[in-house]
Enzyme design. Structure first.
Site, PDB file in Angstrom:
ATOM      1  N   LYS A  54       0.847  -1.209   0.000  1.00 16.14           N
ATOM      2  CA  LYS A  54       0.000   0.000   0.000  1.00 16.14           C
ATOM      3  C   LYS A  54       0.874   1.247   0.000  1.00 16.14           C
ATOM      4  CE  LYS A  54      -3.645  -2.565   2.293  1.00 16.14           C
ATOM      5  NZ  LYS A  54      -4.236  -2.989   3.575  1.00 16.14           N
ATOM      6  N   GLN A  98      -4.237  -1.629   9.939  1.00 15.73           N
ATOM      7  CA  GLN A  98      -4.080  -2.942   9.302  1.00 15.73           C
ATOM      8  C   GLN A  98      -4.572  -4.051  10.238  1.00 15.73           C
ATOM      9  OE1 GLN A  98      -2.976  -3.500   6.054  1.00 15.73           O
ATOM     10  NE2 GLN A  98      -3.589  -5.612   6.442  1.00 15.73           N
ATOM     11  N   ASP A 121     -10.874   2.821   4.548  1.00 13.74           N
ATOM     12  CA  ASP A 121     -11.013   1.360   4.517  1.00 13.74           C
ATOM     13  C   ASP A 121     -12.484   0.954   4.690  1.00 13.74           C
ATOM     14  OD1 ASP A 121      -9.245  -0.631   3.976  1.00 13.74           O
ATOM     15  OD2 ASP A 121      -8.758  -1.094   6.074  1.00 13.74           O
TER      16      ASP A 121
END
Ligand code: NAD
Length: 290
Positions: A54, A98, A121
């Site tokens: 990412k 994450q 996200d």
């Protein structure tokens, strides 16, 4: 007849080039550089690889990429303080924590803390709720990538029967909502581990999206000719190689179109994270979509 192979990698390159162009325009016209911060807790090797991917993609798009790496024994309080600081950080438009987090941490509480304006996200329950009532803010990245793939491949979902296998909050459930929104208008069956006769359900599909995390779950006898098969599954085979949920060699002989693993949905997931970060940067400053 052998199925058309949908090249997710090539599509991702195309979309990322367009995003980089939009970022350059935003900087030139408005002096704005979109910023994404990833928060990683601990040493999970797969998570490190994902965060690294990412980071590279964010920088390649001309965005600011920041990473915060916290030790394995970080307290809930410290992690929540990190997120709260990022909520107030003017340089940062998108926050990504994450997953998975170490067991002692409450991921749900952390996701709820991310301010909706930076929830790129799309895992904050507020963001999921906005999608559920048909007024979405950010779309979660993997299902968003699946939508882009279907559109790019020219698959008409309006009025079609789409079977999604897997009902997780990360993939299957939000995708089922996205596909049934007005304008997309698919008829969706959301199958899961308690579904009776998955083969019969799948044989009635125009599109199958496999997102169960089970190697070889979707076999050729479950697929009718003319069906498009999107394989979200990302599993490690016995030889350590990445494999999907679809028995590719068998299904490719029956389906109309199919995504491979790797090189299908995976590259589009990271791409849509960049897209969401760009959208967040514009929206936070009241700038319209280009
Ligand atoms: P999950 O474990 O949270 O959910 C799996 C879902 O599949 C559950 O709803 C379960 O009911 C269903 N399921 C399991 N076995 C089944 C069976 N035999 N028949 C029918 N349904 C079954 O998983 P997840 O996080 O949604 O991930 C699913 C897969 O997608 C994994 O392989 C994961 O690695 C992959 N994934 C890929 C990407 C990407 O970018 N390509 C992103 C996210 C997840």
């Amino acid at each position: 007849m052998t199925a058309r192979i949908i090249d997710g990698k090539a599509l991702a390159q195309q979309v990322r080039a367009r995003i980089a162009d939009d970022v350059a325009h935003l900087r030139a016209e408005h002096d704005v550089t979109p910023g994404l911060c990833a928060v990683l807790v601990g040493e999970d090797p797969a998570s490190k690889v994902y965060v690294g991917m990412k980071h590279k993609a964010t920088e390649a798009a001309g965005m600011l990429s920041r990473q915060i790496v916290l030790p394995d024994d970080t307290s809930q309080e410290d992690l929540e303080r990190t997120v709260t600081d990022l909520n107030a950080d003017e340089e940062i438009d998108g926050i990504l924590v994450q997953l998975p987090l170490p067991d002692h941490l409450d991921a749900r509480r952390v996701q709820e803390l991310i301010t909706p304006a930076k929830d790129v996200d799309a895992l904050n329950p507020y963001t999921a709720g906005r999608l559920a009532i048909g007024d979405p803010t950010f779309l979660s990245c993997t299902p968003y990538g699946v939508l882009e793939i279907l559109e790019h491949a020219g698959v008409e979902v309006a009025g079609s029967n789409v079977v999604i296998v897997g009902r997780s909050n990360l993939v299957g459930r939000p995708l089922s909502v996205m596909l049934t929104l007005k304008g997309r208008d698919a008829t969706v069956t959301l199958a899961h581990s308690r579904t009776r006769d998955l083969g019969a359900v799948c044989r009635g599909a125009d599109v199958i999206v496999a997102a169960a995390g089970q190697i070889g779950l979707i076999t050729a006898d479950m697929v009718s000719p003319g069906t498009t098969v999107i394989d979200v599954g990302t599993n490690r085979g016995e030889d350590g190689k990445l494999v999907g949920d679809v028995d590719f060699d068998g299904v490719v002989e029956v389906a109309e179109a199919i995504t491979p693993v790797p090189g299908g949905v995976g590259p589009m997931t990271v791409t849509m994270l960049l897209q969401n970060t760009l959208e967040a940067a514009r929206a936070r400053r009241g700038l319209p979509r280009r």
